[in-house]
Design a protein around this motif. Structure first.
Motif, short mmCIF file in Angstrom:
data_model
loop_
_atom_site.label_atom_id
_atom_site.label_comp_id
_atom_site.label_asym_id
_atom_site.label_seq_id
_atom_site.Cartn_x
_atom_site.Cartn_y
_atom_site.Cartn_z
N ILE A 191 0.87 -1.18 0.00
CA ILE A 191 0.00 0.00 0.00
C ILE A 191 0.90 1.23 0.00
CG2 ILE A 191 -1.69 1.33 1.31
CD1 ILE A 191 -2.61 -1.36 2.54
N HIS A 192 0.74 2.08 -1.00
CA HIS A 192 1.49 3.32 -1.07
C HIS A 192 0.62 4.44 -0.52
CE1 HIS A 192 4.40 1.32 -3.64
NE2 HIS A 192 3.40 0.91 -4.42
N LEU A 193 1.11 5.11 0.52
CA LEU A 193 0.40 6.25 1.12
C LEU A 193 1.16 7.52 0.79
CD1 LEU A 193 -0.40 4.78 4.65
CD2 LEU A 193 -1.93 4.94 2.69
N VAL A 200 3.68 -2.72 3.75
CA VAL A 200 3.78 -4.03 3.12
C VAL A 200 2.95 -5.00 3.95
CG1 VAL A 200 5.32 -5.86 2.34
CG2 VAL A 200 6.08 -3.47 2.27
N LEU A 201 1.87 -5.47 3.35
CA LEU A 201 0.97 -6.40 4.03
C LEU A 201 1.62 -7.76 4.20
CD1 LEU A 201 -2.34 -5.59 2.15
CD2 LEU A 201 -1.70 -4.82 4.42
N LEU A 205 -6.64 -1.97 -1.52
CA LEU A 205 -6.04 -2.76 -0.44
C LEU A 205 -6.42 -2.21 0.93
CD1 LEU A 205 -2.42 -3.40 -1.81
CD2 LEU A 205 -4.26 -5.08 -1.56
N CYS A 206 -6.43 -0.87 1.05
CA CYS A 206 -6.84 -0.25 2.33
C CYS A 206 -8.26 -0.67 2.69
CB CYS A 206 -6.76 1.27 2.24
SG CYS A 206 -5.10 1.94 2.33
N CYS A 207 -9.16 -0.61 1.72
CA CYS A 207 -10.56 -0.96 1.98
C CYS A 207 -10.73 -2.45 2.25
CB CYS A 207 -11.44 -0.54 0.80
SG CYS A 207 -11.60 1.24 0.64
N ARG A 208 -9.93 -3.26 1.62
CA ARG A 208 -10.08 -4.71 1.75
C ARG A 208 -9.40 -5.27 3.00
NH1 ARG A 208 -9.07 -9.21 -3.00
NH2 ARG A 208 -9.63 -11.00 -1.72
N TYR A 209 -8.22 -4.75 3.35
CA TYR A 209 -7.43 -5.36 4.42
C TYR A 209 -7.24 -4.49 5.66
CZ TYR A 209 -6.31 -8.79 0.86
OH TYR A 209 -6.41 -9.76 -0.10
N ILE A 210 -7.58 -3.21 5.60
CA ILE A 210 -7.34 -2.34 6.75
C ILE A 210 -8.63 -1.87 7.38
CG2 ILE A 210 -6.37 -0.15 7.51
CD1 ILE A 210 -4.14 -0.49 5.53
N GLU A 214 -1.94 -5.83 11.66
CA GLU A 214 -1.05 -6.73 12.38
C GLU A 214 -0.15 -7.44 11.38
OE1 GLU A 214 -1.98 -10.48 15.08
OE2 GLU A 214 -3.16 -8.71 15.62
N ASN A 215 1.10 -7.61 11.70
CA ASN A 215 2.11 -8.28 10.87
C ASN A 215 2.46 -7.52 9.59
OD1 ASN A 215 2.22 -10.43 12.72
ND2 ASN A 215 0.51 -11.44 11.69
N ALA A 216 2.04 -6.28 9.46
CA ALA A 216 2.41 -5.46 8.31
C ALA A 216 3.62 -4.61 8.67
CB ALA A 216 1.26 -4.57 7.88
#
Length: 180
Positions: free
Chosen positions: A23-25, A95-96, A41-46, A80-82
């Protein structure tokens, strides 16, 4: 602040599963913004952020989707774990954990992203000026309070008689009553 062209190039250069998990912020004022794949990715995993879709000015028919959150809340948005990677330009890559994407096929991920992007409604642009508000009026009646304020500000009081000013105020009062 990165340019939209540069951001789109970064987001479109994903070629392997490791790229798909990053994920690039980008820093924009006091916010971090994630665009396109990173927003997905933010919407799906965060978090279930509310994405915004806008049409690009530079290319007709081309859209861009993004999500954002305050810089001060970054720690709450790192899963967690990112691993967050802080870059010199103040932007951050998250990095997920590869386990989150294990078993995922790159083709399926791309299809999920495209379906998600297509499902995001286009943002409606806000009116930008009082002149546009005035243009929306019909039959000389105001549709917005801003039109009445514009009339007050543009009324040449110093060139009018006291009686004309009283008549103007009476008309304004009636217009305001019709709006309320």
């Amino acid at each position: 602040m990165a340019k939209t062209v540069d951001i789109l190039e970064i987001e479109r250069k994903r070629s392997d599963i490791a790229d798909f998990a990053t994920i690039h912020l980008f820093v924009e004022g006091t916010f971090y913004r994630a665009y396109e794949w990173s927003a997905w990715l933010c919407c799906r995993y965060i978090n279930e952020f509310k994405p915004t879709k806008r049409e690009l000015k530079s290319e007709v028919g081309e859209t861009i989707v993004y999500v954002g959150f305050p810089i001060t809340s970054l720690s709450r948005h790192i899963p967690e774990n990112a691993k967050p990677l802080f870059r010199e330009d103040k932007n951050v890559d998250i990095v997920l954990d590869m386990a989150a994407l294990s078993g995922e096929d790159a083709g399926n991920l791309k299809l999920d992203f495209v379906n998600w992007k297509n499902s995001v409604p286009m943002a409606v642009p806000k009116k930008s000026s009082v002149a546009e508000d005035l243009a929306s009026g019909a039959g000389g009646r105001p549709h917005r309070m801003s039109e009445i304020l514009f009339k007050v500000l543009s009324y040449p009081v110093e060139q009018k008689s006291p009686m004309e000013c009283m008549q103007f105020i009476t008309e304004l009062k009636q217009e305001i009553t019709t709006l309320l």
